[in-house]
Design a protein around this motif. Structure first.
Motif: not given
Length: 126
Positions: A6-33
């Motif tokens: 929860a504390e890092h969702t905005d940070e991950l999304l911001s980094a993805a948007r910065t690197a990809t711009g309008d080309e970003l389609r989706s962002l999914t977080y995962f662990t083993r479970e």
């Protein structure tokens, strides 16, 4: 106490948007479970099989150890090419993200992976 993601969702999304711009389609977080879609572009349908994708992308946990100490250096990230876009998987420690994008230049994938790996290394998924 809030979940570390929860504390890092905005940070991950911001980094993805910065690197990809309008080309970003989706962002999914995962662990083993777990798997959690953090972002889906509004023009896309929520029909993706996240569990199926997660099962495939979790193989990256094995890849981390399998490719350790090779002459190529440590495993960093994976890019998969599809007819309608790309999927980039980044894993650090016991968690990861996959990002789907429209077509972009290869150096942007490296920028994306590097930024996301730095964020993932900054927090413990448990």
């Amino acid at each position: 106490m809030s979940h570390p993601l929860a504390e890092h969702t905005d940070e991950l999304l911001s980094a993805a948007r910065t690197a990809t711009g309008d080309e970003l389609r989706s962002l999914t977080y995962f662990t083993r479970e777990t798997v959690e879609q953090l972002y889906l572009r509004s023009d896309l349908n929520r029909t993706a099989d996240l569990i199926g994708f997660a099962e495939n992308e979790r193989q990256g946990f094995h890849a981390q150890s399998m490719y350790a100490d090779t002459q190529l250096g440590d495993y960093q990230f994976t890019v998969r090419v599809f007819k309608n876009g790309y999927l980039t998987r980044v894993i650090a420690n016991d968690h990861g993200v996959w990002v789907t994008t429209d077509s972009m230049e290869i150096d942007r994938f490296e920028e994306l992976a590097s930024a996301l790996a730095t964020i993932l290394r900054s927090f413990d998924p448990s």
